[in-house]
Design an enzyme around this catalytic site. Structure first.
Site, short mmCIF file in Angstrom:
data_model
loop_
_atom_site.label_atom_id
_atom_site.label_comp_id
_atom_site.label_asym_id
_atom_site.label_seq_id
_atom_site.Cartn_x
_atom_site.Cartn_y
_atom_site.Cartn_z
N GLU A 35 -17.29 -14.68 -22.30
CA GLU A 35 -15.86 -14.73 -22.62
C GLU A 35 -15.39 -16.11 -23.08
O GLU A 35 -14.39 -16.63 -22.57
CB GLU A 35 -15.04 -14.23 -21.43
N ASN A 47 -21.62 -13.18 -24.51
CA ASN A 47 -21.02 -11.89 -24.14
C ASN A 47 -19.50 -12.00 -24.19
O ASN A 47 -18.93 -13.00 -23.78
CB ASN A 47 -21.48 -11.58 -22.70
N HIS A 53 -15.16 -2.55 -22.49
CA HIS A 53 -14.22 -1.98 -21.51
C HIS A 53 -13.15 -1.27 -22.35
O HIS A 53 -12.24 -1.91 -22.88
CB HIS A 53 -13.60 -3.07 -20.64
N ASP A 93 -17.20 0.90 -19.87
CA ASP A 93 -16.55 1.95 -19.08
C ASP A 93 -15.39 2.48 -19.90
O ASP A 93 -14.91 1.81 -20.81
CB ASP A 93 -16.14 1.49 -17.67
N GLU A 119 -21.05 -3.81 -20.72
CA GLU A 119 -20.20 -3.49 -19.57
C GLU A 119 -19.35 -2.26 -19.85
O GLU A 119 -18.18 -2.21 -19.49
CB GLU A 119 -19.27 -4.68 -19.23
C1 XIL Z 1 -15.82 -7.91 -12.55
C2 XIL Z 1 -16.48 -7.27 -11.34
O1 XIL Z 1 -16.88 -5.96 -11.66
C3 XIL Z 1 -15.51 -7.26 -10.17
O2 XIL Z 1 -16.15 -6.77 -9.00
C4 XIL Z 1 -14.99 -8.67 -9.92
O3 XIL Z 1 -14.02 -8.65 -8.90
C5 XIL Z 1 -14.40 -9.25 -11.19
O4 XIL Z 1 -15.37 -9.20 -12.22
N1 XIL Z 1 -15.90 -8.85 -17.56
C6 XIL Z 1 -17.03 -9.39 -16.99
C7 XIL Z 1 -17.44 -9.00 -15.63
O5 XIL Z 1 -17.78 -10.10 -17.68
O6 XIL Z 1 -18.08 -10.05 -14.96
C8 XIL Z 1 -16.27 -8.52 -14.81
O7 XIL Z 1 -16.77 -8.03 -13.58
C9 XIL Z 1 -15.49 -7.47 -15.56
C10 XIL Z 1 -14.94 -8.03 -16.85
#
Ligand code: XIL
Length: 632
Positions: A322, A365, A400, A431, A429
């Site tokens: 990020e 990422n 996401h 979802d 990641e």
């Molecule tokens: C999230 C985790 O899933 C949570 O448990 C934690 O509280 C916060 O981080 N982007 C990312 C991940 O790169 O590391 C994050 O993970 C979600 C958003």
């Protein structure tokens, strides 16, 4: 646990005949939660609660949340002191408990939190269940969180403490409950056997590697990403003190199961301890040469240790996470990393990671890379870094997303953009939230959202497979809907973004990935049916089941007759929300007077008790009104 299992069955038996049947399409209702701990302090005792130190616990009638009694906690000399309760013989490893407690101060205000202390081999660990929450003397505040024990322990207590003051407080109406896990479906295809173009993975915590969760993970996924265990706050909480107690068991599980590991993440602006960004004088770092040298030195030391600790056991790393902010003219996020070092933190991170791990795939990422401005900024950065010789092998797209955003076209453009660079691309990641905005909140996932979600998974996976030449891994940010970060992000509400539901059963989303024909609606004026058969509880000689008939056509039913054949000699002994007849192995269920009308897209559900000996295989074929149905 034996007593609990029996309790579970009893509760289900009592609850089952009340199960409502919905004519509208609806998700199969979750089983009833089982309460394993209740402390209401109504009997004038402390009900087994004890202080963590020498503080005083006493029953009180000064204030009460429910009834007239509560538990008063006074004489505290440190903020960590507070009431605690032994759950060693109550909590079972791998089961997710929801713990709730009401808190109120005697005077003044503070923040209170709810935690679990566990000890293994004499070593204590502290797991937060509900984080700091403002509490006052003016009213009761609820602390609720979920807790899953993932290791063997000899000591396990829940406790409440405060953040800053040592004043007296009260607690009341403490409960702990769990939703019984169902056996995983072993007869359905494994995601990893269906999608073979690239490994499909899941983000995990310890809880995903044990009991039914571990079975589900092993059956479907070829890769895992520790969701938090490899972040800086977990691996180097204080300078040069490295701890791998969270991550080691996860990596060991992956090794034992031949599962690939994505390491997440070496450098991020979140979940990084405050000390990292403090200068030698203890003040926040600024853009000076001294601070820059100190920060890059800490970064190098961190990466050498963490990446070096796992060596080739972790084949892919999110080296930086990020770093883009497309609202900045230069596209770079104004993190302390950037304000102190410019782009050098990224250069250093990749250089050191490559030195330590010559064979690993090193990724940059980010999220929202489907948004044109963001993907263009990321593209510009990656192009520049690669031109400089910085070893960026891979671009990670978090994905996401939600049921209505983004479009497949934007996602295609995201992937297409990076093709000319010749980098690997990974979905890191993914979802798919059922919510389309932060204002929405549903008590249970609506059927239409779950279907929309299934189509999103179908379309996105089809796209990923089209880009199989570029994409080298696709990871979902979680295993099942019982444990998703979206339950608390961006607001607290129950979400359901993954392929498996809260009791680990395959959702339509799963079929969207594995076999979309199972979820596709038939064209107007047609008929069709789908049947979901589940064993919802099982004990020696008996079981409880649920069967849902869905009208997948557009022609409404005025009544329905469902048939199946048992293959294990089972007998239905009692059935509700329908009428049953059994002749040999052949079972016929017809609607009751009030659930015969099922509109196109609607469904009805009947529950039953049965007996079995030897085995209890699920029937594999069903008909409704004489037509063979899809089996979900
Ligand atoms: C999230 C985790 O899933 C949570 O448990 C934690 O509280 C916060 O981080 N982007 C990312 C991940 O790169 O590391 C994050 O993970 C979600 C958003």
């Amino acid at each position: 646990m034996r007593a609990l299992a029996r309790l579970a069955v009893t509760t289900l038996l009592v609850a089952a005949p009340l199960t409502a049947v919905t004519a509208a399409a609806s998700a199969v209702a979750d089983p009833t939660p089982i309460t394993v701990l209740t402390s209401d302090f109504e009997d004038g005792t402390v009900q087994g609660w004890a202080g963590r130190s020498a503080e005083t616990l006493a029953p009180s009638t000064t204030v009460a949340h429910g009834g007239t009694g509560s538990l008063s906690v006074s004489g505290r000399t440190a903020t960590w002191q507070g009431p605690s309760f032994d759950v060693l013989d109550t909590f079972v490893k791998g089961t997710a408990y929801t713990i709730s407690v009401w808190v109120r101060t005697a005077s003044g205000s503070d923040n209170a939190r709810l935690s679990v202390e566990r000890r293994t081999g004499g070593v204590a660990a502290y797991d937060q269940v509900a984080g700091n929450t403002a509490v006052t003397s003016g009213g009761w505040t609820n602390l609720t969180g979920r807790y899953t024990l993932a290791t063997d322990v000899e000591f396990l207590r829940i406790y409440v403490e405060t953040a800053s003051t040592t004043g007296a407080f009260f607690i009341d109406d403490v409960t702990a409950s769990y939703v019984p896990a169902l056996p995983i479906q072993t007869g359905i295809p494994s995601v990893k056997d269906v999608v073979t173009e690239f490994p499909v993975g899941a983000a995990i915590t310890g809880a995903e590697t044990v009991t039914e969760h571990g079975q589900l993970l092993a059956k479907h996924f070829a890769s895992v990403t520790p969701g938090n265990a490899l972040k800086w706050d977990a691996t180097e909480p204080s300078e040069n003190t490295f701890t791998y107690t969270q991550a080691d068991p996860l990596i060991a599980w992956a090794k034992a199961h031949g599962t690939a590991v994505r390491g997440h993440t070496l450098v991020w602006h979140n979940q990084t301890p405050a000390w990292v960004f403090l200068g030698a004088d203890g003040q926040p770092m600024t853009a000076t040469a001294e601070d820059k040298e100190l920060l890059l030195g800490r970064l190098e030391n961190h990466i050498r240790n963490v990446a070096g600790h796992y060596g080739d056991d972790i084949g892919v790393w999110d080296v930086v996470n990020e770093v883009i902010d497309e609202s900045q003219a230069d596209g770079m996020r104004r993190s302390t990393w950037f304000t102190v070092t410019g782009l050098d933190y990224i250069r250093t991170a990749f250089r050191v990671a490559r030195e330590v791990l010559p064979a690993a795939t090193l990724c940059i990422n980010d999220y929202n890379t489907n948004v044109a401005a963001k993907r263009d900024a990321l593209f510009a950065l990656v192009s520049q870094l690669r031109t400089e010789g910085v070893p960026v092998d891979c671009v990670g797209h978090q994905m996401h997303i939600n049921v209505s955003w983004p479009s497949v076209a934007d996602t295609r453009a995201m992937l297409q953009k990076f093709v000319p660079l010749g980098v690997e691309q990974q979905i890191t990641e993914m979802d798919v939230s059922i919510y389309t905005g932060s204002g929405e909140s549903f008590p249970a996932p609506p059927a239409d959202r779950l279907l929309q979600q299934a189509y999103v998974y179908r379309d996105m996976f089809a796209l990923f497979r089209e880009f199989a030449g570029e994409i080298t891994s696709v990871t979902l940010w979680g295993l099942a809907d019982d444990n998703t970060w979206l339950d608390t992000f961006p607001v607290t509400r129950k979400d359901a973004p993954l392929l498996f539901d809260t009791v680990l059963q395959a959702k339509s989303a799963y079929w969207g990935v594995v076999d979309p024909s199972k979820i596709e609606q038939t064209p107007p004026g047609t008929s069709g049916c789908a049947v979901t058969y589940r064993v919802t509880g099982s004990w020696t000689g008996g079981f409880q089941g649920e069967v849902k008939v869905a009208n997948t056509g557009t022609t409404a039913w005025t009544g329905w007759t469902l048939t199946w054949a048992f293959t294990g000699g089972q007998t239905v002994t009692q059935l509700w929300n329908g009428t049953v007849a059994q002749s040999g192995t052949a079972v016929t269920v017809t609607n009751t007077s009030w659930n015969g009308a099922v509109a196109g897209g609607g469904s009805a559900t009947a529950g039953f008790l049965g007996s079995w000996t030897g085995g209890n295989p699920a029937p594999t074929a069903f008909t409704v009104n004489g037509t063979a149905c899809t089996v979900l």
